[in-house]
Design a protein around this motif. Structure first.
Motif, PDB file in Angstrom:
ATOM      1  N   ARG A 156       0.939  -1.400   0.603  1.00 45.59           N
ATOM      2  CA  ARG A 156       0.016  -0.019   0.226  1.00 45.59           C
ATOM      3  C   ARG A 156       0.572   1.091   0.020  1.00 45.59           C
ATOM      4  NH1 ARG A 156      -3.765   0.633   5.197  1.00 45.59           N
ATOM      5  NH2 ARG A 156      -1.860   0.504   6.030  1.00 45.59           N
ATOM      6  N   THR A 212       1.414   3.983  -3.406  1.00 48.10           N
ATOM      7  CA  THR A 212       0.888   5.427  -3.046  1.00 48.10           C
ATOM      8  C   THR A 212       1.835   6.475  -2.899  1.00 48.10           C
ATOM      9  OG1 THR A 212      -0.684   4.625  -1.470  1.00 48.10           O
ATOM     10  CG2 THR A 212      -0.402   6.767  -1.144  1.00 48.10           C
ATOM     11  N   CYS A 214       1.755   8.963  -5.787  1.00 42.89           N
ATOM     12  CA  CYS A 214       2.108  10.332  -6.304  1.00 42.89           C
ATOM     13  C   CYS A 214       3.295  11.149  -6.722  1.00 42.89           C
ATOM     14  CB  CYS A 214       2.897  10.470  -4.616  1.00 42.89           C
ATOM     15  SG  CYS A 214       1.207  10.404  -3.387  1.00 42.89           S
ATOM     16  N   CYS A 269      -3.939  10.268  -4.393  1.00 43.82           N
ATOM     17  CA  CYS A 269      -2.909   8.981  -4.369  1.00 43.82           C
ATOM     18  C   CYS A 269      -3.641   7.933  -2.829  1.00 43.82           C
ATOM     19  CB  CYS A 269      -1.818   9.983  -4.492  1.00 43.82           C
ATOM     20  SG  CYS A 269      -1.395  10.198  -5.217  1.00 43.82           S
ATOM     21  N   ALA A 270      -3.542   8.651  -1.860  1.00 47.63           N
ATOM     22  CA  ALA A 270      -3.816   7.639  -0.307  1.00 47.63           C
ATOM     23  C   ALA A 270      -5.122   7.086  -0.221  1.00 47.63           C
ATOM     24  CB  ALA A 270      -3.496   8.853   0.843  1.00 47.63           C
ATOM     25  N   HIS A 329      -5.882   4.267  -2.591  1.00 46.03           N
ATOM     26  CA  HIS A 329      -4.592   2.638  -2.299  1.00 46.03           C
ATOM     27  C   HIS A 329      -4.888   2.720  -0.861  1.00 46.03           C
ATOM     28  CE1 HIS A 329      -2.777   4.646  -5.926  1.00 46.03           C
ATOM     29  NE2 HIS A 329      -2.061   3.095  -6.147  1.00 46.03           N
ATOM     30  N   TYR A 345      -5.518   4.092   2.583  1.00 45.84           N
ATOM     31  CA  TYR A 345      -5.601   5.169   3.204  1.00 45.84           C
ATOM     32  C   TYR A 345      -6.556   5.618   3.732  1.00 45.84           C
ATOM     33  CZ  TYR A 345      -0.460   4.428   3.324  1.00 45.84           C
ATOM     34  OH  TYR A 345       0.396   3.538   3.230  1.00 45.84           O
ATOM     35  N   GLN A 376      -5.961  11.490   4.243  1.00 47.38           N
ATOM     36  CA  GLN A 376      -3.810  11.786   4.708  1.00 47.38           C
ATOM     37  C   GLN A 376      -3.676  11.372   5.449  1.00 47.38           C
ATOM     38  OE1 GLN A 376      -3.334  15.338   2.115  1.00 47.38           O
ATOM     39  NE2 GLN A 376      -2.179  16.247   3.242  1.00 47.38           N
ATOM     40  N   PHE A 426      -1.762   8.475   5.676  1.00 48.52           N
ATOM     41  CA  PHE A 426      -0.414   7.966   5.097  1.00 48.52           C
ATOM     42  C   PHE A 426       0.578   8.576   5.477  1.00 48.52           C
ATOM     43  CE2 PHE A 426       1.663   9.745   1.745  1.00 48.52           C
ATOM     44  CZ  PHE A 426       2.524   8.762   0.836  1.00 48.52           C
TER      45      PHE A 426
END
Length: 283
Positions: free
Chosen positions: A218, A222, A226, A237-238, A241, A243, A246, A249
């Motif tokens: 993961r 991520t 990014c 992005c987080a 994938h 999360y 934020q 992550f």
């Protein structure tokens, strides 16, 4: 204005020939000249293994900002919880083999615990043949010649495994690409193993637990998203994938690297092939 590191070219890579495609994702090459001590992009923890052969001066490196050391002319990168910083010499050049998930073991039977979080020498892994290959790569005149030498080396060291021996690499591949929807129980059932047996065998053969492996996958995916601009911002992005948000992550990023994402995810890091998308295993 001070001279900066020159990256050239960035698109020298190739997929392997057919018989090596189940094991190798790609070969890629980097070369450049530098009159500064500027560091290359840091290599962050992940799930992969890459075998380097330097035909220029080998880099110096730091692991987790420790003492600077010299790399061997050939070495394996296998980082699970450490950050590597490479420093180029005046004239640098290397070619690398990126192995598919769990497939390095088809060429070298060393325990994953012996190479975890290390930059192990190719000679320690393969003996005299790695040294001889390194000399021939230095003498080779082109990328095509270097790839051909790597492929002959890999074919010579390839040991075909039984279906039973392929269970854990298959499971690792499934967890890597399905970490957001799968769990250990589902994957253990898919390979016909009890959950406890699966967890013990996975750790013995991969070097981390299935849960740790999914978290690494993961994190790695991520970071890749990014850097390659697959999403508009870090939060996208987080979330894409697995999360929760934020902050989740950022916490993971600091846990793995000791830094915040803004410290390490600069635009220059996009120049490394470490974060180009890998291809799923061919079945």
């Amino acid at each position: 204005m001070s001279e900066r590191l020159e990256y050239k070219p960035l698109n020298r890579w190739r997929y392997p020939r057919k018989e090596l495609q189940p094991y190798v994702d790609r070969y890629w090459e980097w070369s450049g000249q530098s009159l500064s001590d500027e560091a290359l992009p840091r290599i962050l923890p992940g799930t992969g293994k890459e075998l380097f052969f330097h035909y220029g001066e080998p880099f110096t490196y730091e692991l987790d900002a420790g003492a600077k050391s010299f790399l061997s002319p050939s070495h394996l990168v296998c980082l699970r919880s450490k950050v590597a910083t490479f420093f180029p010499m005046e004239t640098s050049g290397f070619i690398s083999i990126r192995f598919k998930t769990g497939m390095f073991r088809s060429f070298c039977k060393i325990s994953p615990f012996e190479i975890k979080d290390t930059l192990a020498s190719g000679v320690d892994l393969f003996g005299k043949s790695a040294s001889e290959l390194g000399e021939r790569i230095v003498e080779a005149g082109s990328f095509d010649e270097r790839v051909a030498l790597l492929e002959d080396f890999l074919i010579a060291h390839l040991v075909c495994e039984s279906n039973e021996e392929r269970l854990i690499p298959f499971a690792a591949d499934s967890l890597y690409y399905g970490h957001s929807v799968l769990n250990s129980k589902l994957v253990s059932e898919s390979v016909g193993l009890g959950i406890r047996q699966f967890q013990r065998r996975f750790k013995r053969e991969v070097g981390v637990t299935p849960k740790q492996y999914m978290c690494l996958a993961r994190f790695q995916q991520t970071v890749r998203a990014c850097l390659l601009g697959d999403h508009a911002n870090m939060l996208d992005c987080a979330l894409a994938h697995g999360y929760y948000d934020q902050a989740h992550f950022i916490h993971d990023f600091k846990n793995y690297t000791g830094y915040s994402p803004s410290d390490l995810l600069g635009s220059e890091t996009r120049m490394t092939h470490f974060y180009n998308t890998s291809r799923p295993r061919l079945c």
